[in-house]
Design a protein around this motif. Structure first.
Motif, PDB file in Angstrom:
ATOM      1  N   GLN A  19       0.824  -1.202   0.000  1.00 32.18           N
ATOM      2  CA  GLN A  19       0.000   0.000   0.000  1.00 32.18           C
ATOM      3  C   GLN A  19       0.864   1.260   0.000  1.00 32.18           C
ATOM      4  O   GLN A  19       0.581   2.227  -0.706  1.00 32.18           O
ATOM      5  CB  GLN A  19      -0.934  -0.002   1.201  1.00 32.18           C
ATOM      6  CG  GLN A  19      -2.070  -1.016   1.086  1.00 32.18           C
ATOM      7  CD  GLN A  19      -2.941  -1.050   2.321  1.00 32.18           C
ATOM      8  OE1 GLN A  19      -2.517  -0.627   3.400  1.00 32.18           O
ATOM      9  NE2 GLN A  19      -4.155  -1.558   2.168  1.00 32.18           N
ATOM     10  N   LEU A  20       1.938   1.243   0.804  1.00 28.44           N
ATOM     11  CA  LEU A  20       2.837   2.399   0.842  1.00 28.44           C
ATOM     12  C   LEU A  20       3.547   2.576  -0.487  1.00 28.44           C
ATOM     13  O   LEU A  20       3.703   3.698  -0.978  1.00 28.44           O
ATOM     14  CB  LEU A  20       3.851   2.229   1.977  1.00 28.44           C
ATOM     15  CG  LEU A  20       3.318   2.390   3.397  1.00 28.44           C
ATOM     16  CD1 LEU A  20       4.417   2.066   4.405  1.00 28.44           C
ATOM     17  CD2 LEU A  20       2.770   3.797   3.627  1.00 28.44           C
ATOM     18  N   ASN A  21       3.979   1.449  -1.078  1.00 29.16           N
ATOM     19  CA  ASN A  21       4.668   1.548  -2.365  1.00 29.16           C
ATOM     20  C   ASN A  21       3.760   2.069  -3.455  1.00 29.16           C
ATOM     21  O   ASN A  21       4.216   2.633  -4.446  1.00 29.16           O
ATOM     22  CB  ASN A  21       5.234   0.182  -2.764  1.00 29.16           C
ATOM     23  CG  ASN A  21       6.472  -0.180  -1.971  1.00 29.16           C
ATOM     24  OD1 ASN A  21       7.095   0.690  -1.374  1.00 29.16           O
ATOM     25  ND2 ASN A  21       6.829  -1.450  -1.967  1.00 29.16           N
ATOM     26  N   GLN A  23       1.679   4.432  -3.100  1.00 28.86           N
ATOM     27  CA  GLN A  23       1.515   5.860  -2.892  1.00 28.86           C
ATOM     28  C   GLN A  23       2.779   6.614  -3.276  1.00 28.86           C
ATOM     29  O   GLN A  23       3.891   6.132  -3.060  1.00 28.86           O
ATOM     30  CB  GLN A  23       1.219   6.156  -1.418  1.00 28.86           C
ATOM     31  CG  GLN A  23      -0.181   5.856  -0.965  1.00 28.86           C
ATOM     32  CD  GLN A  23      -0.385   6.314   0.461  1.00 28.86           C
ATOM     33  OE1 GLN A  23       0.445   6.052   1.336  1.00 28.86           O
ATOM     34  NE2 GLN A  23      -1.472   7.011   0.714  1.00 28.86           N
ATOM     35  N   ASN A  24       2.588   7.781  -3.819  1.00 27.77           N
ATOM     36  CA  ASN A  24       3.707   8.711  -3.954  1.00 27.77           C
ATOM     37  C   ASN A  24       3.837   9.470  -2.631  1.00 27.77           C
ATOM     38  O   ASN A  24       2.879  10.082  -2.161  1.00 27.77           O
ATOM     39  CB  ASN A  24       3.457   9.692  -5.092  1.00 27.77           C
ATOM     40  CG  ASN A  24       3.619   9.032  -6.441  1.00 27.77           C
ATOM     41  OD1 ASN A  24       3.971   7.864  -6.526  1.00 27.77           O
ATOM     42  ND2 ASN A  24       3.361   9.772  -7.503  1.00 27.77           N
ATOM     43  N   VAL A  25       5.018   9.425  -2.071  1.00 30.01           N
ATOM     44  CA  VAL A  25       5.244  10.058  -0.777  1.00 30.01           C
ATOM     45  C   VAL A  25       6.407  11.027  -0.885  1.00 30.01           C
ATOM     46  O   VAL A  25       7.457  10.703  -1.447  1.00 30.01           O
ATOM     47  CB  VAL A  25       5.550   9.005   0.317  1.00 30.01           C
ATOM     48  CG1 VAL A  25       5.808   9.690   1.655  1.00 30.01           C
ATOM     49  CG2 VAL A  25       4.425   8.001   0.431  1.00 30.01           C
ATOM     50  N   ALA A  27       8.640  13.302   1.814  1.00 30.77           N
ATOM     51  CA  ALA A  27       8.909  13.586   3.227  1.00 30.77           C
ATOM     52  C   ALA A  27       9.783  14.825   3.317  1.00 30.77           C
ATOM     53  O   ALA A  27      10.896  14.851   2.791  1.00 30.77           O
ATOM     54  CB  ALA A  27       9.595  12.397   3.879  1.00 30.77           C
ATOM     55  N   MET A  36       5.122  14.311   6.332  1.00 28.47           N
ATOM     56  CA  MET A  36       4.841  13.445   5.200  1.00 28.47           C
ATOM     57  C   MET A  36       3.718  14.037   4.361  1.00 28.47           C
ATOM     58  O   MET A  36       2.691  14.482   4.892  1.00 28.47           O
ATOM     59  CB  MET A  36       4.440  12.053   5.691  1.00 28.47           C
ATOM     60  CG  MET A  36       5.445  11.403   6.630  1.00 28.47           C
ATOM     61  SD  MET A  36       6.944  10.868   5.804  1.00 28.47           S
ATOM     62  CE  MET A  36       6.346   9.406   4.974  1.00 28.47           C
ATOM     63  N   THR A  38       1.279  12.839   1.223  1.00 30.41           N
ATOM     64  CA  THR A  38       0.897  11.611   0.514  1.00 30.41           C
ATOM     65  C   THR A  38      -0.282  11.802  -0.434  1.00 30.41           C
ATOM     66  O   THR A  38      -0.608  10.886  -1.187  1.00 30.41           O
ATOM     67  CB  THR A  38       0.524  10.507   1.515  1.00 30.41           C
ATOM     68  OG1 THR A  38      -0.568  10.959   2.334  1.00 30.41           O
ATOM     69  CG2 THR A  38       1.708  10.154   2.400  1.00 30.41           C
ATOM     70  N   SER A  39      -0.917  12.953  -0.419  1.00 24.08           N
ATOM     71  CA  SER A  39      -2.091  13.140  -1.261  1.00 24.08           C
ATOM     72  C   SER A  39      -1.865  14.301  -2.220  1.00 24.08           C
ATOM     73  O   SER A  39      -0.949  15.102  -2.043  1.00 24.08           O
ATOM     74  CB  SER A  39      -3.327  13.403  -0.405  1.00 24.08           C
ATOM     75  OG  SER A  39      -3.153  14.572   0.377  1.00 24.08           O
ATOM     76  N   PRO A  42       2.367  15.429  -3.972  1.00 20.19           N
ATOM     77  CA  PRO A  42       3.215  15.473  -2.768  1.00 20.19           C
ATOM     78  C   PRO A  42       4.476  16.324  -2.919  1.00 20.19           C
ATOM     79  O   PRO A  42       4.850  17.034  -1.986  1.00 20.19           O
ATOM     80  CB  PRO A  42       3.565  13.998  -2.534  1.00 20.19           C
ATOM     81  CG  PRO A  42       2.472  13.237  -3.188  1.00 20.19           C
ATOM     82  CD  PRO A  42       2.084  14.039  -4.391  1.00 20.19           C
ATOM     83  N   SER A  59       9.627   9.035  -2.539  1.00 21.78           N
ATOM     84  CA  SER A  59       9.492   7.599  -2.762  1.00 21.78           C
ATOM     85  C   SER A  59       9.623   7.306  -4.260  1.00 21.78           C
ATOM     86  O   SER A  59       9.768   8.216  -5.083  1.00 21.78           O
ATOM     87  CB  SER A  59       8.121   7.134  -2.273  1.00 21.78           C
ATOM     88  OG  SER A  59       7.097   7.685  -3.108  1.00 21.78           O
TER      89      SER A  59
END
Length: 259
Positions: A19-21, A23-25, A27, A36, A38-39, A42, A59
């Motif tokens: 799930q994390l992968n 997403q474009n994150v 930081a 962070m 994430t939406s 980013p 990410s």
């Protein structure tokens, strides 16, 4: 029972990672505090919240670029090499990445760019690109006479993957360092700069260069070197058996005619 619990926990961890992968994150590390994003977009949100001297970690994934990049920041991606980003995915910035005045001393590492553009007639200095891939353009835009040039950009361990002979345009730049790079097409209007320990596959190595040092490179295709002014070629391997070093230029200890 213990084995069943272990399998369940392992499966849960894999689900979370996937799930994390997905997403474009981005930081943002600022003044000892990490935030962070994430939406939405980013990278844009992290950039808008950043101050000079901050660091942004990206990410794997494809990120939209800020409309202009005019802050002194460090931006790390996961890398561009598919063999080394299997778990994380590569970091890509889509569209035009435009650097404007204020981006001095920025550092970009482990990112694939489509177009890197230095804004027209704006001086952006001391920028570093390390282990990045440029898929299309790198252009220092401006109009002659170039009174507000960019200086001291470093490209280290980068890949210039463009297939266009006009996409690497250094008209409005000086004192660049291009080192340990792979260069897929010719460089245009390079001035007072150093290219070393690099490999060139372009139909031409450079176009109208002036006052540069080319050292310890492999210049792979014919004709290897185009005429310029005041350039020095030292310890290069050059495919062309009789390269032109241009007006006022000279070669020292080059191996020519090597294919």
């Amino acid at each position: 029972m213990k084995k069943s619990i272990l399998l369940f926990v392992s499966s849960l961890v894999l689900v979370v990672i996937n799930q994390l992968n997905a997403q474009n994150v981005a930081a943002l590390h600022s003044s000892g505090v990490s935030t962070m994003f994430t939406s939405g977009d980013p990278l844009i949100e992290a950039y808008n919240s950043a101050s000079n001297g901050d660091t942004i970690y990206l990410s794997g994934g494809v990120f939209a670029a800020p409309e202009e990049f005019g802050k002194s920041l460090t931006v790390f991606g996961t890398g561009h090499n598919p063999e080394h980003t299997t778990a994380t995915g590569a970091t890509n910035i889509s569209g035009e990445f435009i650097l404007v005045e204020g981006a001095d001393n920025s550092h970009f590492e482990g990112i694939t760019f489509l177009d890197v553009l230095f804004a027209s007639n704006q001086s952006v200095n001391d920028v570093v690109f390390k282990r990045c891939k440029m898929n299309n353009k790198v252009e220092y835009l401006g109009t002659d006479p170039y009174d507000n040039v960019c200086s001291n950009t470093i490209f280290s361990e980068c890949i210039f993957a463009t297939t266009s002979a006009t996409s690497l345009d250094f008209s409005n730049a000086t004192n660049l360092t291009i080192q340990n790079c792979i260069i897929n097409e010719q460089m245009s209007y390079l001035t007072s700069s150093t290219v070393k320990n690099s490999i060139s596959f372009g139909e031409r190595f450079n176009r109208n260069p002036a006052g540069n040092l080319f050292e310890n490179n492999i210049i792979n295709l014919l004709p290897g070197v185009m005429a310029g002014t005041g350039n020095v070629y030292t310890n290069n391997i050059i495919a062309d058996p009789d390269p032109s070093y241009g007006s006022g230029g000279h070669g020292n200890d080059n191996w020519t005619g090597v294919s």
